[in-house]
Design a protein around this motif. Structure first.
Motif, PDB file in Angstrom:
ATOM      1  N   THR A 179      43.343  37.797  56.068  1.00 10.38           N
ATOM      2  CA  THR A 179      42.029  38.173  55.525  1.00 10.38           C
ATOM      3  C   THR A 179      40.933  37.402  56.244  1.00 10.38           C
ATOM      4  N   LEU A 183      37.810  38.872  58.164  1.00 15.48           N
ATOM      5  CA  LEU A 183      36.443  38.525  57.747  1.00 15.48           C
ATOM      6  C   LEU A 183      35.578  38.015  58.901  1.00 15.48           C
ATOM      7  N   ILE A 198      36.873  33.410  45.243  1.00 14.34           N
ATOM      8  CA  ILE A 198      37.070  34.001  46.579  1.00 14.34           C
ATOM      9  C   ILE A 198      35.870  34.899  46.936  1.00 14.34           C
ATOM     10  N   CYS A 251      40.714  43.054  34.673  1.00 16.96           N
ATOM     11  CA  CYS A 251      39.391  42.429  34.794  1.00 16.96           C
ATOM     12  C   CYS A 251      38.509  42.685  33.576  1.00 16.96           C
TER      13      CYS A 251
HETATM   14  N1  LIG Z   1      35.880  43.910  38.902  1.00 18.15           N
HETATM   15  C1  LIG Z   1      37.048  44.464  39.111  1.00 18.15           C
HETATM   16  O1  LIG Z   1      37.182  45.663  39.284  1.00 18.15           O
HETATM   17  C2  LIG Z   1      38.274  43.607  39.134  1.00 18.15           C
HETATM   18  C3  LIG Z   1      39.525  44.221  39.141  1.00 18.15           C
HETATM   19  C4  LIG Z   1      40.649  43.423  39.169  1.00 18.15           C
HETATM   20  C5  LIG Z   1      40.553  42.063  39.173  1.00 18.15           C
HETATM   21  N2  LIG Z   1      39.310  41.505  39.155  1.00 18.15           N
HETATM   22  C6  LIG Z   1      39.190  40.055  39.117  1.00 18.15           C
HETATM   23  O2  LIG Z   1      40.007  39.516  40.125  1.00 18.15           O
HETATM   24  C7  LIG Z   1      40.540  38.282  39.699  1.00 18.15           C
HETATM   25  C8  LIG Z   1      42.032  38.308  39.840  1.00 18.15           C
HETATM   26  O3  LIG Z   1      42.332  38.585  41.105  1.00 18.15           O
HETATM   27  P1  LIG Z   1      42.723  37.423  42.151  1.00 18.15           P
HETATM   28  O4  LIG Z   1      41.505  36.866  42.785  1.00 18.15           O
HETATM   29  O5  LIG Z   1      43.695  36.535  41.470  1.00 18.15           O
HETATM   30  O6  LIG Z   1      43.405  38.394  43.141  1.00 18.15           O
HETATM   31  P2  LIG Z   1      44.121  38.071  44.468  1.00 18.15           P
HETATM   32  O7  LIG Z   1      44.729  36.721  44.431  1.00 18.15           O
HETATM   33  O8  LIG Z   1      44.948  39.250  44.733  1.00 18.15           O
HETATM   34  O9  LIG Z   1      42.922  37.998  45.494  1.00 18.15           O
HETATM   35  C9  LIG Z   1      42.132  39.116  45.785  1.00 18.15           C
HETATM   36  C10 LIG Z   1      42.082  39.315  47.274  1.00 18.15           C
HETATM   37  O10 LIG Z   1      41.481  38.182  47.880  1.00 18.15           O
HETATM   38  C11 LIG Z   1      42.256  37.779  48.986  1.00 18.15           C
HETATM   39  N3  LIG Z   1      42.110  36.343  49.165  1.00 18.15           N
HETATM   40  C12 LIG Z   1      42.688  35.356  48.440  1.00 18.15           C
HETATM   41  N4  LIG Z   1      42.302  34.148  48.889  1.00 18.15           N
HETATM   42  C13 LIG Z   1      41.460  34.370  49.924  1.00 18.15           C
HETATM   43  C14 LIG Z   1      40.727  33.535  50.815  1.00 18.15           C
HETATM   44  N5  LIG Z   1      40.784  32.210  50.724  1.00 18.15           N
HETATM   45  N6  LIG Z   1      39.969  34.124  51.752  1.00 18.15           N
HETATM   46  C15 LIG Z   1      39.898  35.465  51.855  1.00 18.15           C
HETATM   47  N7  LIG Z   1      40.570  36.302  51.042  1.00 18.15           N
HETATM   48  C16 LIG Z   1      41.338  35.780  50.106  1.00 18.15           C
HETATM   49  C17 LIG Z   1      43.663  38.153  48.614  1.00 18.15           C
HETATM   50  O11 LIG Z   1      44.476  38.283  49.749  1.00 18.15           O
HETATM   51  C18 LIG Z   1      43.467  39.462  47.900  1.00 18.15           C
HETATM   52  O12 LIG Z   1      43.478  40.578  48.741  1.00 18.15           O
HETATM   53  C19 LIG Z   1      40.120  38.108  38.275  1.00 18.15           C
HETATM   54  O13 LIG Z   1      38.988  37.284  38.244  1.00 18.15           O
HETATM   55  C20 LIG Z   1      39.751  39.514  37.853  1.00 18.15           C
HETATM   56  O14 LIG Z   1      38.865  39.574  36.785  1.00 18.15           O
HETATM   57  C21 LIG Z   1      38.182  42.229  39.147  1.00 18.15           C
END
Ligand SMILES: NC(=O)c1ccc[n+]([C@@H]2O[C@H](COP(=O)([O-])OP(=O)(O)OC[C@H]3O[C@@H](n4cnc5c(N)ncnc54)[C@H](O)[C@@H]3O)[C@@H](O)[C@H]2O)c1
Length: 482
Positions: A179, A183, A198, A251
């Protein structure tokens, strides 16, 4: 062995996609329709594999996978196919005296090459839904699914490679390294779904190239329960929206409940009763609930639960099984506001209830915290409904249900403040991936000298009147009366 994705792969990918985009292929209606139809085939022909992948990653029940991921996607694709021509058509814009004679329109133009980074909890919906918007709007797109749902990620990569045009639609699998490489590239838009932590990294990387972002983040979505409610339906809908949506790993899942001290015991009793009806006497054994995604998240939730002055607040559930990544539906009463559970998004099967003296105090509790992605109210009091909808700031508000606003493509879905920026679903997805280009057509007729030098007091007065669309003043100036 899968090939490692390196910096050169990221730049080559951009070069190839840029070439495709510049060739104009993705702009045509035909290409957009053909790609959307391919996405529909993925949903229609591969549902069992999708259900299996989701079961592997999350033990997601078939009903939740088939309905909340595949059926919702099918809806989105069909809507895009039906509405595409209308969405793509330029919108006529009104002209004014200042530009007369002229015609004007707003043209929706594709942004270029866009990056979609999605999360693990609804890995198909959260990956393909933005891609539908990106393709509908005529963009080339790269999808980066979440590594935390590996079976879903590899199935997405396989199916999209099999069906979609590789010159303009790609999937890159991977975690932080991949990623980060992506980016570093110059995108025309980044659409990110995940945590706010993130989200900040994404926005910082985007800022370097002045790339616009949509950030679909999370937060602590509150549920206010008034004593003037239908208790049975309220309890059922809260349970369905919490444990019945990926076991709280959603979420817009209820993060905490606010109710009055007097009403809390009645609500707890009703929820305990309905929980047993939904999941039986031993909810840990129910097949109708997802498991926790992995041991890191299990430990994060355990830590919240085991914190001092929290563990003794459990009024229902509390059982854990680390080996099988299961935590029972757990309700807690009046945990401290400065506990981990009340400071961070829970994103799991724990549900604290906070009590307030008057229900109106709950509005202040919500307002004193970062703006949530969703806010919910259960009441039969019309005035309270209106006050809630008008004064509580959140990505979306639902009265007397949980999470259902997500299924309505006529409503924008997105956060505000800490819960995100930008929105999508239905036409909002098309707009999220389009530039609204202002186009003004003028003819050579009516070439008036009033805006040309040499300037004069008369020209000044006439121009001011024209710009302010003050017809009376225009006549006065023309007739020498002003
Ligand atoms: N608004 C919405 O539609 C929605 C939907 C689902 C989840 N969420 C939110 O997402 C969160 C949960 O998801 P998560 O963050 O645990 O998911 P995740 O860990 O899958 O991360 C999301 C994405 O970010 C990437 N990522 C992780 N670390 C990174 C970094 N250091 N640099 C760049 N990219 C990176 C991951 O590879 C992944 O594709 C919760 O806060 C939830 O509320 C929001």
């Amino acid at each position: 062995m899968t090939k490692v994705f390196e910096a050169a792969d990221a730049t080559n990918l951009m070069t190839e996609l840029r070439r495709s985009f510049d060739s104009g292929v993705t702009r045509g209606t035909e290409w957009r329709v053909s790609q959307l139809k391919k996405l529909l085939i993925i949903c229609d022909n591969h549902e069992p594999e999708i259900v299996a992948a989701l079961h592997h990653d999350l033990a997601k029940p078939e009903l939740e996978s088939s309905v909340y991921e595949v059926a919702l996607l099918r809806n989105s694709i069909n809507l895009a196919l039906k509405q595409l021509k209308v969405w793509m058509a330029p919108d006529k814009a009104k002209t004014s005296l200042t530009t007369f004679p002229a015609s004007a329109e707003i043209v929706s133009e594709p942004l270029g090459i866009v990056l979609v980074i999605s999360a693990w909890n609804y890995p198909f919906l959260l990956s393909i839904d933005p891609v539908i918007g990106a393709i509908s709007a005529g963009n080339a797109v790269v999808l980066k699914p979440s590594e935390l749902a590996p079976a879903s990620s590899s199935l997405l990569a396989k199916l999209m490679e099999q069906y979609l045009d590789p010159s303009a639609v790609r999937v890159v699998e991977g975690a932080v390294t991949e990623t980060t490489l992506l980016l570093e590239q110059k995108w025309d838009k980044i659409f990110y779904t995940g945590s706010s932590k993130i989200g900040r990294i994404i926005m910082t990387a985007a800022a370097k190239h002045l790339t616009p972002v949509v950030l679909e983040l999370g937060g602590k979505s509150p549920v206010v329960v008034d004593s003037n409610t239908n208790l049975k339906v309220t309890a059922k809908r809260i349970i369905a929206g919490k444990w019945g949506c990926n076991n709280g790993q959603a979420c817009i899942s209820p993060d905490y409940i606010l109710t009055t001290k007097d009403y809390a015991p009645k609500l707890i009793d009703a929820m305990k009763h309905e929980l047993e009806t939904f999941y039986g006497k031993n909810a840990m054994e129910s097949k109708d609930m997802s498991r926790i995604v992995n041991s890191n998240h299990f430990d994060r939730l355990s830590k919240m639960l085991e914190e001092k002055e929290v563990s003794d607040k459990i009024v229902c559930g509390g059982q854990k099984d680390r080996e099988n990544l299961k935590i029972a539906p757990t309700i807690l009463l009046d945990v401290p506001l400065d506990s981990l559970m009340m400071s961070e998004e829970i994103f799991g099967p724990l549900l604290p209830i906070l009590t307030v003296k008057d229900l109106e105090d709950s509005f202040d509790v919500i307002r004193s915290r970062p703006k949530p992605l969703a806010a919910y109210l259960f009441t039969q009091n019309e005035k309270l409904k209106e006050r809630f909808a008008m004064t509580i700031s959140a990505g979306g508000i639902v009265v007397n249900d949980i999470a259902v606003h997500l299924a309505l493509p006529t409503l924008p879905f997105g956060g505000v403040g800490e819960s995100g920026m930008g929105s999508y679903h239905g036409k909002f997805s098309f707009d999220a991936f389009s530039h609204k280009k202002a186009v003004l057509y003028k003819s050579f007729m009516g070439d008036s000298a009033i805006r040309y030098a040499p300037y004069s007091r008369g020209k000044l007065r006439l121009l001011k009147a024209l710009v302010n669309t003050n017809i009376l003043e225009v006549f006065k100036v023309l007739l020498g009366l002003s």
